[in-house]
Design an enzyme around this catalytic site. Structure first.
Site, short mmCIF file in Angstrom:
data_model
loop_
_atom_site.label_atom_id
_atom_site.label_comp_id
_atom_site.label_asym_id
_atom_site.label_seq_id
_atom_site.Cartn_x
_atom_site.Cartn_y
_atom_site.Cartn_z
N LYS A 262 -7.41 3.71 9.08
CA LYS A 262 -6.81 2.56 8.40
C LYS A 262 -5.76 3.03 7.38
CE LYS A 262 -10.97 -0.26 8.99
NZ LYS A 262 -11.82 0.82 9.55
N ASP A 306 -16.79 8.44 -5.92
CA ASP A 306 -17.65 7.32 -5.56
C ASP A 306 -16.93 6.02 -5.90
OD1 ASP A 306 -19.60 5.38 -5.31
OD2 ASP A 306 -21.12 6.46 -6.46
N CYS A 378 -18.03 -3.09 9.53
CA CYS A 378 -18.22 -3.10 10.98
C CYS A 378 -19.65 -3.52 11.29
CB CYS A 378 -17.87 -1.75 11.60
SG CYS A 378 -18.77 -0.33 10.93
#
Length: 437
Positions: A262, A306, A378
């Site tokens: 992406k 993170d 997803c």
């Protein structure tokens, strides 16, 4: 019976034992065993690994019915060998005698000579009793649909009208979909290059950059792959860059960016960004992002950190666009990653939903007023998708959803959901969250 028949079965057993016994991902488990293999042996090893995990609940139920007593944990490799044998007999065109003989020989090659007779007996008993065994397991839904019971229940609850189609799509082989670099050429022009190379591809409806190949091929057969003319990426994943709507001069954050598909697509679409930060918690996986961008001739700021703890890496300057491709159950991409059936547990969903909430809450302050955060997973489970967005909107008065108007997906209370196999794509969820200006 030659080594050429035994080697892929031995390699597959070792990879499967790493997945089923150690909880490793299939891609990580296959990497070391594929190294020494080439050609047909390599292809068969991959076929056996993916196939056994795709049908694992079914094969495991059959193995349980055929074995007089369960094998000990230390004999997991023998258990995997039985699964490999059953997969060949049920789902491959390998002649029965060859499948049995080579699988028995693999037991000896694994140093498990004592198990050769057991494997031979189990597989031959299956051939003799196949009809009776299949009838006996007809009431076991996990075996019939080749999905763990907890996941079948979730799918029924979330998608009562679609769960059977989802199951069928998950059990099918995935297509190979290409992302044409539209900065280099049009999709039609690249389709012409494929045709000249003897490859057939058709456009993916609703995704202007996507072509679906008639049959998978090695990437080196794709014209211009090495110079970034094309990448391999499912059509559903390609939608992210289109929905993000990044404009010239914008600052963009691609959170949870690895392996970088992406990231590359965003830069292909909008080369005039002020800055693109590709963030991932895994420093090693960031190297994959770099390699993908290098092949495309593109660059981004790669940051190890993170996403749920931005104080450790954020420079304090806001982003106009944030793509949060959140960690999730990956239940929308089971056809590409069948190990999910064996590795994922019911208890994981609540933990993943909590992680998604933590990251979403942490990243929202980094978005400038008037900016947009694209929330993506997803997954096809509502707890990770529409319910997540609903909770966030309820808790944030400065957030509102800009609905996605498209010719694909299922519009629920929030976001847009693609189910596996629809338009030939993987299962993905998208929701656009705008911050009040």
């Amino acid at each position: 019976m030659g080594a050429e028949g035994t080697a892929p079965r031995v390699a597959a057993v070792r990879a499967l034992a790493a997945v089923l016994g150690e909880g490793r991902s299939l891609s990580a488990a296959m990497a070391p065993v594929l190294g020494p293999l080439a050609g047909a042996d390599r292809a068969l090893t991959q076929e056996l690994c993916y196939g056994v995990l795709r049908w694992h609940p079914q094969l495991q139920a059959l193995a349980g019915a055929l074995l007089r007593k369960p094998l000990k944990r230390r004999d997991l490799d023998v258990q995997c060998l039985v699964l490999v044998g059953l997969y060949q007999l049920i789902h491959l065109r390998t002649p029965d005698y060859a499948a049995v003989a080579e699988t028995v020989e693999a037991a000896r090659a694994l140093g498990r000579s004592w198990a050769a007779g057991l494997v031979n007996g189990v597989l031959r008993n299956f051939l003799r009793q196949r009809q009776q065994l299949e009838q006996a397991l007809a009431g076991d839904e996990a075996a019939v649909f080749a999905h763990p019971g907890w996941l079948l229940r979730r799918l029924r609850d979330d998608w009562p009208q679609h769960w059977r189609a989802i199951v069928d799509a998950n059990n099918a082989r995935p297509p190979m979909v290409l992302r044409v670099n539209l900065a280099h050429q049009s999709r039609d022009a690249y389709a012409g290059r494929l045709a000249a190379a003897g490859l057939t591809a058709v456009p993916v409806a609703g995704v202007a950059s996507a072509l679906c190949l008639e049959a998978p091929v090695d990437v080196q057969r794709l014209p211009g792959f090495d110079v970034g003319d094309v990448s391999v990426q499912d059509g559903a994943a390609q939608l992210a860059a289109w929905l993000l709507e990044a404009g010239p001069g914008m600052r963009v954050l691609d959170a949870c960016a690895a392996p970088g598909g992406k990231t590359g697509h965003i830069l292909e679409q909008q080369p005039r960004l002020q800055r693109l930060v590709a963030l991932d918690v895994d420093r090693d996986r960031l190297q994959q992002v770099r390699e993908n961008l290098d092949r495309l001739g593109l660059a981004a700021d790669l940051v190890a950190g993170d996403a749920g703890r931005p104080d450790a890496w954020w420079d304090g300057r806001g982003f106009d666009r944030i793509l949060l491709d959140a960690p999730c159950s990956a239940t929308g991409v089971i056809r590409r990653h069948p190990d999910i059936k064996a590795l994922r547990r019911a208890k994981d969903i609540d933990a993943l939903a909590a992680q998604q909430r933590r990251i979403l809450e942490a990243l929202w302050p980094l978005l400038v007023p008037g900016g947009m955060l694209l929330y993506a997973t997803c997954s096809i489970l509502r707890a990770e998708n529409a319910q997540q967005v609903e909770r966030f909107l309820r808790d944030h008065s400065d957030a509102y959803e800009r609905r996605i108007e498209a010719g694909w997906g299922h519009a629920g209370a929030h976001g847009l959901q693609l189910l596996p196999g629809e338009n030939g794509m993987d299962g993905f969820f998208y929701a656009r969250l705008d911050k009040c200006g």
